[in-house]
Design a protein around this motif. Sequence first.
Motif, PDB file in Angstrom:
ATOM      1  N   TYR A   1       0.832  -1.200   0.000  1.00 32.74           N
ATOM      2  CA  TYR A   1       0.000   0.000   0.000  1.00 32.74           C
ATOM      3  C   TYR A   1       0.868   1.252   0.000  1.00 32.74           C
ATOM      4  O   TYR A   1       2.087   1.186   0.206  1.00 32.74           O
ATOM      5  N   VAL A   2       0.245   2.385  -0.235  1.00 29.10           N
ATOM      6  CA  VAL A   2       0.920   3.684  -0.161  1.00 29.10           C
ATOM      7  C   VAL A   2       0.481   4.375   1.115  1.00 29.10           C
ATOM      8  O   VAL A   2      -0.720   4.539   1.368  1.00 29.10           O
ATOM      9  N   GLY A   3       1.449   4.758   1.957  1.00 31.21           N
ATOM     10  CA  GLY A   3       1.124   5.395   3.230  1.00 31.21           C
ATOM     11  C   GLY A   3       2.263   6.252   3.718  1.00 31.21           C
ATOM     12  O   GLY A   3       3.329   6.331   3.100  1.00 31.21           O
ATOM     13  N   ASP A   4       2.050   6.903   4.850  1.00 29.40           N
ATOM     14  CA  ASP A   4       3.067   7.771   5.446  1.00 29.40           C
ATOM     15  C   ASP A   4       4.017   6.944   6.306  1.00 29.40           C
ATOM     16  O   ASP A   4       3.588   6.101   7.101  1.00 29.40           O
ATOM     17  N   VAL A   5       5.294   7.187   6.126  1.00 32.99           N
ATOM     18  CA  VAL A   5       6.329   6.450   6.856  1.00 32.99           C
ATOM     19  C   VAL A   5       7.336   7.446   7.424  1.00 32.99           C
ATOM     20  O   VAL A   5       7.720   8.406   6.755  1.00 32.99           O
ATOM     21  N   GLU A   6       7.758   7.219   8.666  1.00 35.00           N
ATOM     22  CA  GLU A   6       8.818   8.027   9.255  1.00 35.00           C
ATOM     23  C   GLU A   6      10.156   7.354   8.920  1.00 35.00           C
ATOM     24  O   GLU A   6      10.567   6.394   9.568  1.00 35.00           O
ATOM     25  N   PHE A   7      10.802   7.861   7.904  1.00 34.52           N
ATOM     26  CA  PHE A   7      12.063   7.276   7.459  1.00 34.52           C
ATOM     27  C   PHE A   7      13.209   7.682   8.375  1.00 34.52           C
ATOM     28  O   PHE A   7      13.284   8.812   8.840  1.00 34.52           O
ATOM     29  N   ARG A   8      14.085   6.745   8.594  1.00 31.83           N
ATOM     30  CA  ARG A   8      15.363   7.069   9.220  1.00 31.83           C
ATOM     31  C   ARG A   8      16.337   7.452   8.110  1.00 31.83           C
ATOM     32  O   ARG A   8      16.027   7.323   6.927  1.00 31.83           O
ATOM     33  N   SER A   9      17.502   7.910   8.477  1.00 27.56           N
ATOM     34  CA  SER A   9      18.517   8.223   7.471  1.00 27.56           C
ATOM     35  C   SER A   9      19.863   7.702   7.956  1.00 27.56           C
ATOM     36  O   SER A   9      20.091   7.554   9.159  1.00 27.56           O
TER      37      SER A   9
END
Length: 439
Positions: free
Chosen positions: A388-396
Amino acid sequence: MKKLLAMLLALMLLVVSAACAETANVITFNNATISTTTGGQTQNIELTDLSATLAAGLPGEVPTIQLDVANGSEALLGAIMQIVDGKAVIEIDEVSKALAADLSAMGVEGEDIIKAAFANLDQLSTVKLPRFTGVDIPKIDLISLSALIGAEPATDESGAQVATFEVPYELIKQLLSMVGQYRSAVPEAAQAQIGQLFDLIDQMVASDSGFALSGKITDDGTTSGLVLDIYPVSAGATADAAVAALVVSSSDNQLNVGVDIYSDGQSMNVAEFALTSKPAEAELSFSLDVMGMISVTGSLYTEDDAQVFALQFSAGEQVISLSVVYGETEGNDYVTFAFEAPNVFAINFSVTDAVAEDGSINGAMSLTMDTYTGEETHVTFDADYVNYVGDVEFRSVADAANALDVANLSEEETAQLQEELNNALGKLVGYLNTVQPAA
């Protein structure tokens, strides 16, 4: 007042969290099971509490893939990969330094292609694999080549057109000298490989050695053919007899290219390539044989309303085959990948999915592996997934500039990395060790 401050703080945290979230393409895996059969004994393991989330997106215009594996609320493994400054950089939780692989060879254009792909992952995930509907391969008009080399076609007693020609070494030497001038135009990343070819050309020109050509082109209206004889040249002297020949035959939907070697008045075929198309049956196939020792065959066709791509590689008694089959059944799309070396190993991977009302893709995957060396072993891994397409809190990646180059690790760095990787996988391995086979 304290309640008001708490509410304000919670609101601020919510705003910050939303600001850090990025739209991403997400795949979650769950309901996994493992089945192992060895010596006729089967064990089934249910990993019902294990889940994995794979997210891909472009946070800050940086192509990013993030993996998280958990047992319920307990994190077992975390990793992130980003394309940064022409490098693929991977950071794994519990590993002190990130790892990097150089991607500079793909250039700026390659990086732009990757960014475009990541920006359109939501669309790529719903793209259906195309069906092959057949292709017409026209006959190559080889007789027209005669005009380029100054040969005048004639008509023989059967009505076929025939043209003979010669290309002396002096002309080939001039062409080689011209080609050698383009060495500087070769990209730096390819100099190591292509530079050797230019070295050979320079050596041939300097030693006044190389080859001369003579040929015959025929065309009877149905089939056109070319026989190109190759004569070696040493110190400017051309040999009296050809040592090899390139043989080409072309007709509608059929192309054959062969290489023959002449020795003691005998001709021996050392390589043969064939391309065949059957447009009405939507089938395309090719074969390559080298001295009967190495062969590669491939085909693209439809079977039982499924699209099939098959490839087989043979060397001596060893045979390796690969196939991809895809299509649609009962409203579900499916793809099956198979890779096999008979009596050595076999790998099969299949995916079946469908688009839900909310736009997500719900599916199931299955991976089976068979090994035949020693005691025959059969392993199956099954899992459900949602895309699915959703909001994700990405790390870097925290310190991409000082990432370890995987192509140039010292023995000390390799040993430390191995130890840290074992520690990073410790929680996941520990969880798997606690899982008991199902009754």
